[in-house]
Design a protein around this motif. Structure first.
Motif, PDB file in Angstrom:
ATOM      1  N   MET A   1     -32.233 108.951   6.567  1.00 38.86           N
ATOM      2  CA  MET A   1     -32.129 110.366   6.228  1.00 38.86           C
ATOM      3  C   MET A   1     -32.407 110.570   4.741  1.00 38.86           C
ATOM      4  SD  MET A   1     -28.842 112.933   6.468  1.00 38.86           S
ATOM      5  CE  MET A   1     -28.801 112.887   8.252  1.00 38.86           C
ATOM      6  N   ASN A   2     -33.135 111.624   4.426  1.00 44.42           N
ATOM      7  CA  ASN A   2     -33.410 111.958   3.037  1.00 44.42           C
ATOM      8  C   ASN A   2     -32.118 112.187   2.265  1.00 44.42           C
ATOM      9  OD1 ASN A   2     -33.946 114.067   0.796  1.00 44.42           O
ATOM     10  ND2 ASN A   2     -35.989 113.283   1.298  1.00 44.42           N
ATOM     11  N   GLU A   3     -32.063 111.657   1.042  1.00 39.23           N
ATOM     12  CA  GLU A   3     -30.852 111.752   0.232  1.00 39.23           C
ATOM     13  C   GLU A   3     -30.473 113.198  -0.050  1.00 39.23           C
ATOM     14  OE1 GLU A   3     -29.271 110.339  -4.200  1.00 39.23           O
ATOM     15  OE2 GLU A   3     -31.190 109.607  -3.394  1.00 39.23           O
ATOM     16  N   HIS A   4     -31.467 114.069  -0.255  1.00 40.70           N
ATOM     17  CA  HIS A   4     -31.171 115.469  -0.560  1.00 40.70           C
ATOM     18  C   HIS A   4     -30.560 116.184   0.649  1.00 40.70           C
ATOM     19  CE1 HIS A   4     -33.095 115.282  -4.481  1.00 40.70           C
ATOM     20  NE2 HIS A   4     -34.131 114.669  -3.912  1.00 40.70           N
ATOM     21  N   LEU A   5     -31.004 115.817   1.840  1.00 42.14           N
ATOM     22  CA  LEU A   5     -30.387 116.385   3.035  1.00 42.14           C
ATOM     23  C   LEU A   5     -28.936 115.952   3.140  1.00 42.14           C
ATOM     24  CD1 LEU A   5     -33.050 116.000   5.884  1.00 42.14           C
ATOM     25  CD2 LEU A   5     -31.964 118.129   5.151  1.00 42.14           C
ATOM     26  N   ARG A   6     -28.695 114.671   2.913  1.00 43.22           N
ATOM     27  CA  ARG A   6     -27.353 114.126   3.059  1.00 43.22           C
ATOM     28  C   ARG A   6     -26.389 114.740   2.057  1.00 43.22           C
ATOM     29  NH1 ARG A   6     -28.746 109.291   2.686  1.00 43.22           N
ATOM     30  NH2 ARG A   6     -28.197 108.875   0.522  1.00 43.22           N
ATOM     31  N   ARG A   7     -26.869 115.066   0.873  1.00 43.28           N
ATOM     32  CA  ARG A   7     -25.992 115.543  -0.194  1.00 43.28           C
ATOM     33  C   ARG A   7     -25.881 117.065  -0.271  1.00 43.28           C
ATOM     34  NH1 ARG A   7     -27.045 111.518  -5.405  1.00 43.28           N
ATOM     35  NH2 ARG A   7     -26.358 109.590  -4.379  1.00 43.28           N
ATOM     36  N   SER A   8     -26.604 117.793   0.552  1.00 45.54           N
ATOM     37  CA  SER A   8     -26.505 119.248   0.504  1.00 45.54           C
ATOM     38  C   SER A   8     -25.103 119.690   0.924  1.00 45.54           C
ATOM     39  CB  SER A   8     -27.551 119.887   1.420  1.00 45.54           C
ATOM     40  OG  SER A   8     -27.333 119.524   2.769  1.00 45.54           O
ATOM     41  N   SER A   9     -24.662 120.804   0.387  1.00 51.73           N
ATOM     42  CA  SER A   9     -23.328 121.313   0.714  1.00 51.73           C
ATOM     43  C   SER A   9     -23.246 121.803   2.146  1.00 51.73           C
ATOM     44  CB  SER A   9     -22.956 122.454  -0.250  1.00 51.73           C
ATOM     45  OG  SER A   9     -22.896 121.987  -1.585  1.00 51.73           O
ATOM     46  N   ALA A  10     -24.372 122.217   2.689  1.00 53.53           N
ATOM     47  CA  ALA A  10     -24.430 122.673   4.083  1.00 53.53           C
ATOM     48  C   ALA A  10     -25.881 122.611   4.536  1.00 53.53           C
ATOM     49  CB  ALA A  10     -23.886 124.095   4.209  1.00 53.53           C
ATOM     50  N   HIS A  11     -26.056 122.707   5.845  1.00 57.15           N
ATOM     51  CA  HIS A  11     -27.395 122.657   6.436  1.00 57.15           C
ATOM     52  C   HIS A  11     -27.470 123.750   7.489  1.00 57.15           C
ATOM     53  CE1 HIS A  11     -31.177 120.802   7.681  1.00 57.15           C
ATOM     54  NE2 HIS A  11     -30.750 120.762   8.934  1.00 57.15           N
ATOM     55  N   VAL A  12     -28.556 124.527   7.480  1.00 55.42           N
ATOM     56  CA  VAL A  12     -28.694 125.630   8.435  1.00 55.42           C
ATOM     57  C   VAL A  12     -30.096 125.630   9.029  1.00 55.42           C
ATOM     58  CG1 VAL A  12     -26.987 127.118   7.302  1.00 55.42           C
ATOM     59  CG2 VAL A  12     -29.399 127.237   6.606  1.00 55.42           C
ATOM     60  N   PHE A  13     -30.223 126.329  10.146  1.00 54.05           N
ATOM     61  CA  PHE A  13     -31.528 126.538  10.758  1.00 54.05           C
ATOM     62  C   PHE A  13     -31.936 127.996  10.544  1.00 54.05           C
ATOM     63  CE2 PHE A  13     -29.931 122.885  13.166  1.00 54.05           C
ATOM     64  CZ  PHE A  13     -30.994 122.008  12.984  1.00 54.05           C
ATOM     65  N   VAL A  14     -33.191 128.180  10.192  1.00 51.67           N
ATOM     66  CA  VAL A  14     -33.721 129.518   9.905  1.00 51.67           C
ATOM     67  C   VAL A  14     -35.030 129.713  10.662  1.00 51.67           C
ATOM     68  CG1 VAL A  14     -32.618 129.633   7.634  1.00 51.67           C
ATOM     69  CG2 VAL A  14     -34.944 128.689   7.844  1.00 51.67           C
ATOM     70  N   ASP A  15     -35.407 130.962  10.848  1.00 52.43           N
ATOM     71  CA  ASP A  15     -36.657 131.259  11.551  1.00 52.43           C
ATOM     72  C   ASP A  15     -37.874 131.011  10.668  1.00 52.43           C
ATOM     73  OD1 ASP A  15     -35.325 132.022  13.882  1.00 52.43           O
ATOM     74  OD2 ASP A  15     -35.122 134.098  13.208  1.00 52.43           O
ATOM     75  N   ASP A  16     -37.774 131.362   9.401  1.00 52.64           N
ATOM     76  CA  ASP A  16     -38.908 131.257   8.480  1.00 52.64           C
ATOM     77  C   ASP A  16     -38.500 130.404   7.287  1.00 52.64           C
ATOM     78  OD1 ASP A  16     -41.063 131.559   6.796  1.00 52.64           O
ATOM     79  OD2 ASP A  16     -41.125 133.748   6.917  1.00 52.64           O
ATOM     80  N   ILE A  17     -39.084 129.223   7.178  1.00 51.47           N
ATOM     81  CA  ILE A  17     -38.723 128.314   6.099  1.00 51.47           C
ATOM     82  C   ILE A  17     -39.157 128.839   4.736  1.00 51.47           C
ATOM     83  CG2 ILE A  17     -40.833 126.926   6.137  1.00 51.47           C
ATOM     84  CD1 ILE A  17     -37.246 125.560   5.907  1.00 51.47           C
ATOM     85  N   ASN A  18     -40.151 129.742   4.716  1.00 52.93           N
ATOM     86  CA  ASN A  18     -40.632 130.287   3.445  1.00 52.93           C
ATOM     87  C   ASN A  18     -39.799 131.472   2.969  1.00 52.93           C
ATOM     88  OD1 ASN A  18     -42.966 128.548   3.068  1.00 52.93           O
ATOM     89  ND2 ASN A  18     -43.835 129.592   4.854  1.00 52.93           N
ATOM     90  N   ALA A  19     -39.100 132.106   3.881  1.00 52.11           N
ATOM     91  CA  ALA A  19     -38.194 133.200   3.526  1.00 52.11           C
ATOM     92  C   ALA A  19     -36.898 132.987   4.299  1.00 52.11           C
ATOM     93  CB  ALA A  19     -38.818 134.550   3.861  1.00 52.11           C
ATOM     94  N   PRO A  20     -36.125 131.978   3.914  1.00 53.60           N
ATOM     95  CA  PRO A  20     -34.946 131.591   4.698  1.00 53.60           C
ATOM     96  C   PRO A  20     -33.850 132.645   4.702  1.00 53.60           C
ATOM     97  CG  PRO A  20     -35.012 130.404   2.609  1.00 53.60           C
ATOM     98  CD  PRO A  20     -36.293 131.152   2.700  1.00 53.60           C
ATOM     99  N   ALA A  21     -33.520 133.114   5.877  1.00 57.56           N
ATOM    100  CA  ALA A  21     -32.433 134.083   6.029  1.00 57.56           C
ATOM    101  C   ALA A  21     -31.479 133.549   7.094  1.00 57.56           C
ATOM    102  CB  ALA A  21     -32.974 135.448   6.439  1.00 57.56           C
ATOM    103  N   VAL A  22     -30.192 133.539   6.804  1.00 54.58           N
ATOM    104  CA  VAL A  22     -29.212 132.988   7.728  1.00 54.58           C
ATOM    105  C   VAL A  22     -28.745 134.053   8.714  1.00 54.58           C
ATOM    106  CG1 VAL A  22     -28.429 131.213   6.128  1.00 54.58           C
ATOM    107  CG2 VAL A  22     -27.305 133.443   6.131  1.00 54.58           C
ATOM    108  N   SER A  23     -28.365 133.624   9.891  1.00 53.94           N
ATOM    109  CA  SER A  23     -27.848 134.529  10.912  1.00 53.94           C
ATOM    110  C   SER A  23     -26.451 134.989  10.529  1.00 53.94           C
ATOM    111  CB  SER A  23     -27.806 133.818  12.265  1.00 53.94           C
ATOM    112  OG  SER A  23     -26.814 132.796  12.234  1.00 53.94           O
ATOM    113  N   PRO A  24     -25.956 136.073  11.135  1.00 54.47           N
ATOM    114  CA  PRO A  24     -24.589 136.523  10.833  1.00 54.47           C
ATOM    115  C   PRO A  24     -23.540 135.445  11.080  1.00 54.47           C
ATOM    116  CG  PRO A  24     -25.782 138.262  11.954  1.00 54.47           C
ATOM    117  CD  PRO A  24     -26.666 137.045  11.994  1.00 54.47           C
ATOM    118  N   ASP A  25     -23.688 134.688  12.179  1.00 54.51           N
ATOM    119  CA  ASP A  25     -22.718 133.623  12.463  1.00 54.51           C
ATOM    120  C   ASP A  25     -22.758 132.543  11.388  1.00 54.51           C
ATOM    121  OD1 ASP A  25     -21.852 134.871  14.741  1.00 54.51           O
ATOM    122  OD2 ASP A  25     -23.043 133.638  16.113  1.00 54.51           O
TER     123      ASP A  25
END
Length: 226
Positions: free
Chosen positions: A1-25
């Motif tokens: 696993m990439n070190e930056h992924l492992r060390r991030s404070s959180a990880h989310v899935f978004v529809d558009d990686i170029n304009a990342p917007a998180v869901s309400p949940d």
């Protein structure tokens, strides 16, 4: 696993990686559950291998790094399970995703199934398990989003290339197995076992369904890494 992924404070899935917007949940999870502070790093993925680092600020994400792309796991690994009572099915799905399984297949009722649902309730259960899988993929920093499918009949799953049915006492390793089929707490009936082209064992003890699923998943992932 990439070190930056492992060390991030959180990880989310978004529809558009170029304009990342998180869901309400996810917004609630990041701000109210994790209580992220402005300036913390959050990794965002489109669930199809692309991801980037972002900065959390004022309840939104701002891109803070280049887009990286990870290849899709190959071969894709699946585990088919029969729903069990209580929340143990949720636990099994969560652990399968964290272990590295790419698809969880919910089996339609088998001969010895304890939990039996009509089609509408079964579909709703699969949708809910999909949310469990998504949350587990976020926790484990996966960039390819696993899927939950079903309900699917046993014969359809057994017809897959690389499918094997887990049976206590069976010989054979999981090398080459890409779909592992786990029975209910009472196991598969003799007639169901006879329809499998291949059976495999998971050790010398009788395992609970959830334990068997995770044990088999770990062996499959280990073979793929080799």
């Amino acid at each position: 696993m990439n070190e930056h992924l492992r060390r991030s404070s959180a990880h989310v899935f978004v529809d558009d990686i170029n304009a990342p917007a998180v869901s309400p949940d996810d917004m609630h999870h990041l701000s109210r559950v994790l209580r992220l502070r402005d300036g913390e790093t959050v990794s965002a993925s489109n669930g199809r291998g692309a991801w980037r680092e972002c900065t959390w600020r004022a309840g939104s994400l701002s891109p803070a790094g280049d887009v990286h792309t990870e290849p899709e796991p190959s071969p894709r690994l699946a585990v088919a399970i029969v729903p069990v009572k209580g929340d143990r099915t949720d636990d099994a799905v969560e652990r399968l995703v964290e272990t590295g399984i790419d698809e969880v297949i919910v089996l339609a009722p088998t001969d010895h199934s304890v939990v039996r649902r009509d089609a509408q309730r079964g579909a709703a259960g699969v949708e809910r398990l999909g949310r469990v899988a998504r949350a587990a993929a976020m926790q484990s920093r996966r960039v390819w989003l696993p899927v939950v499918t079903g309900p699917v009949g046993l014969d359809e799953v057994l017809s897959r290339d690389g499918a094997a049915l887990a049976e206590p006492g069976a010989d054979g390793s999981l090398a080459g197995v890409t779909t592992l089929v786990i029975g209910p707490e009472g196991g598969f009936s003799a007639a169901e076992t006879a329809r499998a082209r291949r059976t495999v064992g998971l050790g010398g003890t009788v395992l609970r369904a959830g334990t068997a699923a995770v044990a088999g998943a770990a062996l499959m992932v280990a073979h793929r890494r080799r």
